[in-house]
Design a protein around this motif. Structure first.
Motif, PDB file in Angstrom:
ATOM      1  N   ALA A 205      38.895  46.234  25.271  1.00  0.00           N
ATOM      2  CA  ALA A 205      39.338  44.935  25.768  1.00  0.00           C
ATOM      3  C   ALA A 205      38.176  43.979  25.973  1.00  0.00           C
ATOM      4  CB  ALA A 205      40.104  45.110  27.084  1.00  0.00           C
TER       5      ALA A 205
ATOM      6  N   MET B 123      42.316  39.909  29.402  1.00  0.00           N
ATOM      7  CA  MET B 123      42.446  41.180  30.108  1.00  0.00           C
ATOM      8  C   MET B 123      43.504  41.163  31.192  1.00  0.00           C
ATOM      9  SD  MET B 123      39.021  43.424  30.711  1.00  0.00           S
ATOM     10  CE  MET B 123      37.692  42.733  29.772  1.00  0.00           C
TER      11      MET B 123
ATOM     12  N   LEU C  37      40.971  51.242  29.613  1.00  0.00           N
ATOM     13  CA  LEU C  37      40.274  50.105  29.022  1.00  0.00           C
ATOM     14  C   LEU C  37      38.786  50.426  28.909  1.00  0.00           C
ATOM     15  CD1 LEU C  37      41.849  47.167  31.091  1.00  0.00           C
ATOM     16  CD2 LEU C  37      42.520  47.912  28.791  1.00  0.00           C
TER      17      LEU C  37
END
Length: 312
Positions: free
Chosen positions: A132, A142, A156
């Motif tokens: 991300a 995000m 992530l």
């Protein structure tokens, strides 16, 4: 299962794939993206699928080891072929570079679902971890992961190299080796968003693979800041990362004492302990430490193998 060390292995390297299972890494990531030359992509996909199929369980160490694949970004024109090639091997998860928000996860999830059915794999068993934080756009997208959660979303991560390319920077470290302001912002947003979405945060690799002291400090800092693990770009980094993300005997002893203290005083919200007042926040942290304890760390094998794989 632990998720401390994520060892990235080029899918085009038969030698490194062959040794990956003995490194002690919690997760092996077969890379079909950055580390694979264009001319070797077809061969890398075939070797990745074979490796996944052979190593569904690490029988030598009698423990689970995560088998993940990093595919190419969705807009590269290569990701579909990556998936078609490796899904018969039933990977545990897919790392998706260049993700700018949950739409990318949904698109990938749809393709994975189709291929799970085609290959007789249990539905929704293959998880997704988007990179991300490898672009400014990824940073600002995000927060959308909180508004549009997905059942396949495992966690992530971010990528300093990708971020540097996106920003046109030669490097994102200052004179003392610290991350630049932009890198720190992306890194912090990654770990905060992961915790807010109740998923796992994995830190970017420490690129100076021969600097064990620097790696140990970086990994300890990552754990202190809330990351669950860290990528490794060399098997010699695995043992150091595992050690940094494993609670020490002293930490575990203190945590057990806190649990015992509150167990003996269940109606108390705060209690004196070793000259300080502790409350139920400390109790929650103690429980997390005990849950994170790893009694069968095999990372020392990674040190033995590092010499075999060190670049000439």
């Amino acid at each position: 299962m632990k998720y401390r060390s994520w060892l990235v292995v080029p899918g085009s390297s038969e030698k490194r794939l062959g040794l990956a299972m003995g490194t002690g890494a919690d997760v092996v990531v077969v890379d079909l993206a950055d580390t694979v030359p264009d001319a070797a992509r077809r061969e890398a996909r075939a070797m990745a699928c074979e490796w996944l199929s052979v190593h569904r369980r690490n029988l030598l160490e009698h423990r689970r080891m995560g088998r993940w694949v990093r595919i190419n970004a969705l807009d590269s024109g290569l990701s579909r072929d990556d998936l078609l090639a490796i899904m018969p091997g039933a990977p545990d998860g897919i790392i998706l570079p260049g993700a700018t928000g949950p739409d990318a996860v949904r698109q990938l999830a749809s393709e994975i679902y189709e291929l799970e059915q085609a290959n007789g794999i249990a539905a929704n068993s293959v998880q997704i971890m988007p990179v991300a934080g490898d672009s400014p756009r990824g940073l600002f997208g995000m927060g959308q992961y909180l508004d549009a959660p997905h059942q396949r979303l495992f966690g992530l991560t971010w990528n300093a190299g990708g971020l540097g390319v996106a920003m046109g920077c030669r490097h994102l470290h200052g004179d003392e080796g610290r991350w630049s302001d932009a890198a720190r912002l992306v890194r912090a947003q990654t770990v905060l968003t992961a915790h807010a979405s109740r998923t796992v945060a994995v830190d970017a690799p420490y690129e100076r693979f021969e600097d064990e002291r620097g790696l140990a400090a970086a990994a300890r800092q990552a754990r202190a800041e809330g990351f669950a693990g860290m990528f490794a770009i060399h098997p010699g980094q695995v043992a150091t990362i595992n050690a940094a993300f494993t609670p020490s005997g002293e930490e575990l002893s203190r945590a057990r004492e806190i649990l015992a203290l509150f167990s003996a005083n269940p109606d108390q919200a705060s209690l004196p302990f070793q000259g300080c007042m502790i409350d139920r926040t400390h109790l929650a942290i103690a429980r997390q430490l005990i849950d994170a304890a790893d009694e069968s760390d095999a990372g020392c094998e990674g040190q033995r193998l590092s010499a075999l794989l060190r670049p000439a």
